[in-house]
Scaffold this active site. Sequence first.
Site, PDB file in Angstrom:
ATOM      1  N   GLU A 225       0.869  -1.176   0.000  1.00  0.00           N
ATOM      2  CA  GLU A 225       0.000   0.000   0.000  1.00  0.00           C
ATOM      3  C   GLU A 225       0.902   1.220   0.000  1.00  0.00           C
ATOM      4  O   GLU A 225       1.502   1.560   1.011  1.00  0.00           O
ATOM      5  CB  GLU A 225      -0.919  -0.011   1.228  1.00  0.00           C
ATOM      6  CG  GLU A 225      -1.782  -1.262   1.363  1.00  0.00           C
ATOM      7  CD  GLU A 225      -2.746  -1.463   0.223  1.00  0.00           C
ATOM      8  OE1 GLU A 225      -2.917  -0.535  -0.605  1.00  0.00           O
ATOM      9  OE2 GLU A 225      -3.337  -2.554   0.127  1.00  0.00           O
ATOM     10  N   CYS A 259      -2.402   8.615   3.490  1.00  0.00           N
ATOM     11  CA  CYS A 259      -2.028   8.099   2.165  1.00  0.00           C
ATOM     12  C   CYS A 259      -3.086   8.361   1.108  1.00  0.00           C
ATOM     13  O   CYS A 259      -2.780   8.360  -0.093  1.00  0.00           O
ATOM     14  CB  CYS A 259      -1.711   6.610   2.251  1.00  0.00           C
ATOM     15  SG  CYS A 259      -3.089   5.584   2.809  1.00  0.00           S
TER      16      CYS A 259
END
Length: 478
Positions: A225, A259
């Site tokens: 990720e 993120c």
Amino acid sequence: MTAQIAYLQPVFNQQNPLRQLFTKQQSAFALNPMPSVAQRRQWLAALRQVLVREQQALAEAIKSDFGQRSLDETRLAELLPCLQAIESTSDQLKSWMKPSRRKVSILFQPAKARVEYQPLGVVGVIVPWNYPVFLAMGPLVGALAAGNRVMLKISEATPATGELLKTLLATIFPEDLVAVVLGDVKTGVSFSHLPFDHLLFTGSAQTGKQVMRAAAQNLTPVTLELGGKSPVIIGRDAPMAQAAARIAFGKALNAGQTCVAPDYVLVPRTRVDEFVSAYRDAMHRMYPTTLGNPDYTHIIDQRQFQRLNRYLEDASTKGANIIALYPLEQHRGRCIPPNVLLNVTDDMKVMQEEIFGPLLPIVPYDDFDDAVNYINARPRPLALYYFGHNKAEQRRIQSHTRSGGICLNDTLLQVAQDNLPFGGIGPSGMGQYHGFEGFQTFSKARSVLSKSRFNPASFIYPPYGKATLRLLYRLFIR
């Protein structure tokens, strides 16, 4: 973990504590390779109980690591999604574990086929510093639900949170089931070189490449990720005040250290001033001031603080118009108030790197297809946001772009939906977790074919040239 990882090689021996811990979990898994539904639910219930009981301590630890972070922000962005994930997973776990029947072709009858979901073994999770509880507990929930043993490597940038998690998890799980690993970059390197049955990493693309390279030495499958530059498109007829408020919330949460935070905004050229004004108003409603405001998060450490200031200096030097939304509040004490950047160009760091802070570049566009093309000309992002109620524009965005996820008329909230898979694409990551997809990530979908006593396949055994083969070809190869 930083780029230094490329120059470090782990040294393992039988007395290495990390290797011993890994071996202990392997041995424990061998003794119980298929935990029952009840056992897995018991693990999840214990995890939920400790998170609820220690919520104040966890929020205080994160606040200590950041220097300042709202206790409510931690509860909303970290603890609440974790508890929702545990509840949802526990409710659906039995159906997820149930073998699924598959059709068997007439050619292979009589037979039965099914898919069984088996635990992988020992799972490694490398946790970033920006959401140290949510991004540790989220993978842990999925891995435990799938019946695995888990080792968590907590970031050295959040030492207080790491120490607390290590203490708390040790009260409910034996070390051979769940273990927290603390330590610096060298420890992280050694961790990534362990022969896990699966390794999940959340962090920068640069470090992700090194983690993947280390995992490849053991043929360990990885889920990465990696974030990236998540764009926002404001439609031509979007309600601007509503859009600006939701973008402001998504950008200011955790001071942009998220993120999937909006990284830059594509705005119709004729509406740029309107957006800047609405964005400023929204920020000031949520944060009348940033300095000394307990609701506004600080930058995690001095290195990140200096990086963001370098981005601003670089943009200013190269001609950007930096609009300070709090002009009387200087950047100090690792507090950076929100800024808007106009006249940005591709040679600026803010348009090349993931910002991970409260800086928001604005990119004007004239035609909607220009905005879509702008996104498609750049690396595929982890998240993509669109604001507007024009159905044609929505369809265009969904069919002509690629991203890890998409959210229409809001930001961030797609990550909190535990029944939606979360994961990147291309440079923003690979693999996914959350919900059933997380259960699948941490499981082996093993195919099982069961034949009966009667075996019609014997009619096609050699020697070839029999009438049965000619009939078979006539019926099925035509």
